[in-house]
Design an enzyme around this catalytic site. Structure first.
Site, PDB file in Angstrom:
ATOM      1  CG  HIS A   1      -2.015  -1.160   1.233  1.00 40.38           C
ATOM      2  ND1 HIS A   1      -2.753  -1.495   2.355  1.00 40.38           N
ATOM      3  CD2 HIS A   1      -2.194  -2.019   0.362  1.00 40.38           C
ATOM      4  CE1 HIS A   1      -3.231  -2.530   2.074  1.00 40.38           C
ATOM      5  NE2 HIS A   1      -3.087  -2.750   0.941  1.00 40.38           N
TER       6      HIS A   1
ATOM      7  CG  HIS B   1      -7.542  -2.816  -1.670  1.00 39.83           C
ATOM      8  ND1 HIS B   1      -6.896  -1.976  -1.123  1.00 39.83           N
ATOM      9  CD2 HIS B   1      -6.663  -3.992  -1.532  1.00 39.83           C
ATOM     10  CE1 HIS B   1      -5.894  -2.376  -0.206  1.00 39.83           C
ATOM     11  NE2 HIS B   1      -5.879  -3.817  -0.655  1.00 39.83           N
TER      12      HIS B   1
ATOM     13  CG  ASP C   1      -3.331  -5.245  -2.956  1.00 39.24           C
ATOM     14  OD1 ASP C   1      -2.888  -4.161  -2.296  1.00 39.24           O
ATOM     15  OD2 ASP C   1      -4.168  -6.114  -2.671  1.00 39.24           O
TER      16      ASP C   1
ATOM     17  CG  HIS D   1      -0.397  -9.639  -2.274  1.00 35.66           C
ATOM     18  ND1 HIS D   1      -0.181  -8.395  -2.583  1.00 35.66           N
ATOM     19  CD2 HIS D   1      -1.237  -9.446  -1.217  1.00 35.66           C
ATOM     20  CE1 HIS D   1      -0.998  -7.334  -1.942  1.00 35.66           C
ATOM     21  NE2 HIS D   1      -1.786  -8.182  -1.006  1.00 35.66           N
TER      22      HIS D   1
END
Length: 325
Positions: A78, A260, A264, A287
């Site tokens: 972030h 969001h 990322d 991720h």
């Protein structure tokens, strides 16, 4: 040619790590040209430095985690997204703990701090990697895939399918990195109730509360689970709203979850170590696939620099078998 940029003044934020629950002071400091983004652990002997480099990614469970010579940096995505979103090139991030502060689960407070620190141009020109051919990474186990194709700008489109009725399929697009601050930065992290229960049972998200994560309720809540949630979040009462979100958190956008995920991607691809010019298309990103793609792209860039030949020629050679690493 665009000049590199840093901040004029240092600025600090204090918060807690989402998983460790440990209070951390984080300071953004100006950095010299060609420094890139680096983390300094001021709480450790010698104040070791860890570069924001995809090759240092060691774990992607519930966030991106870096490790260099035994020194950890947890959940930097972030913050890295905020740095890219603020159009910065060189920043030193000092930390007195391993995990960066979660704040409200978005990049908003980091963006605000960086703008207060005043952004300034530097003398050196910015290095930009221009994508010349299609580059992809596919995680066959999950079906997650990231592809980048040639484009006149750095743009990102995310397509996510969470396989739940409460959230379903969502899309989000960032047409220009200049729009990050207004369209993406305030989009908060999220979790499903079944994931939250697992995290709580394993002693994680010690720094979590209902103000820094959206919780989507994808199952019936038992009395025991409700009691555990009350204790974990120090709340006298918790309820599920008609839109399927725990407690009274209000969404900033109907597709905040997809936005969001895009945030990322911006943060994880900062680990490539250079600015990118190309269109990113991400299907079911996370991720793991983000950072594997960053590693692959980083290798391609390094090979191109070493051989001083265009990547579109290099792709035709057998040595370009840079698949899943």
């Amino acid at each position: 040619m665009v000049k590199q940029r840093t901040i004029a003044n240092e600025i600090s934020l204090t918060g807690v790590g989402l998983h460790t629950g440990q209070e951390v002071v984080m300071t953004f400091k100006p950095a010299p040209v060609n420094n890139g983004f680096t983390f300094t652990r001021v709480d450790l002997e010698g104040q070791p430095i860890i570069e924001a480099d995809a090759n240092y990614v060691v774990n992607t469970q519930r966030g991106t985690n870096l490790e260099k010579r035994g020194v950890m940096i947890q959940t930097p995505e972030h913050v890295l997204a905020a740095l890219v979103g603020c159009d910065l090139d060189n920043i030193i991030i000092e930390l007195n703990a391993s995990e960066l502060p979660i704040m409200d689960g978005s990049s908003k407070y980091f963006v605000q701090a960086l703008e207060k620190a005043s952004i300034v141009e530097q003398e050196a020109e910015r290095k930009v990697y221009v994508v010349k051919e299609v580059i992809s990474y596919l995680d066959e186990a999950s079906g997650s895939e990231i592809t980048i194709i040639p484009s006149d700008a750095y743009t990102i489109t995310t397509m996510v399918d969470f396989g739940t009725k409460v959230l379903g399929t969502q899309n989000a697009t960032l047409k220009s990195i200049e729009d990050f601050k207004t369209e993406i930065a305030d989009c908060r992290t999220f979790s499903f109730l079944h994931e939250l229960e697992t995290l709580l049972n394993n002693g994680l998200i010690k720094g979590g509360d209902l103000n820094n994560a959206i919780v989507y309720v994808d199952k019936e809540i038992s009395t025991e689970t409700m009691d555990n949630l009350k204790r974990a979040f120090n709340k006298e009462s918790i309820s599920v709203k008609p839109n399927g979100i725990l407690d009274n958190l209000t969404l900033h956008y109907p597709n905040e979850a997809a936005r969001h995920k895009l945030l990322d991607i911006v943060g994880d691809l900062a680990l490539v170590g250079t600015r990118i010019q190309g269109k990113v298309i991400a299907t079911k990103p996370g991720h793991f696939v983000n950072t594997q793609f960053a590693k692959k792209l980083s290798k391609i860039i390094k090979i191109e620099e070493r051989n001083q030949i265009p990547v579109y020629d290099l792709h035709k050679e057998p040595l370009m078998d840079i698949n899943q690493s």
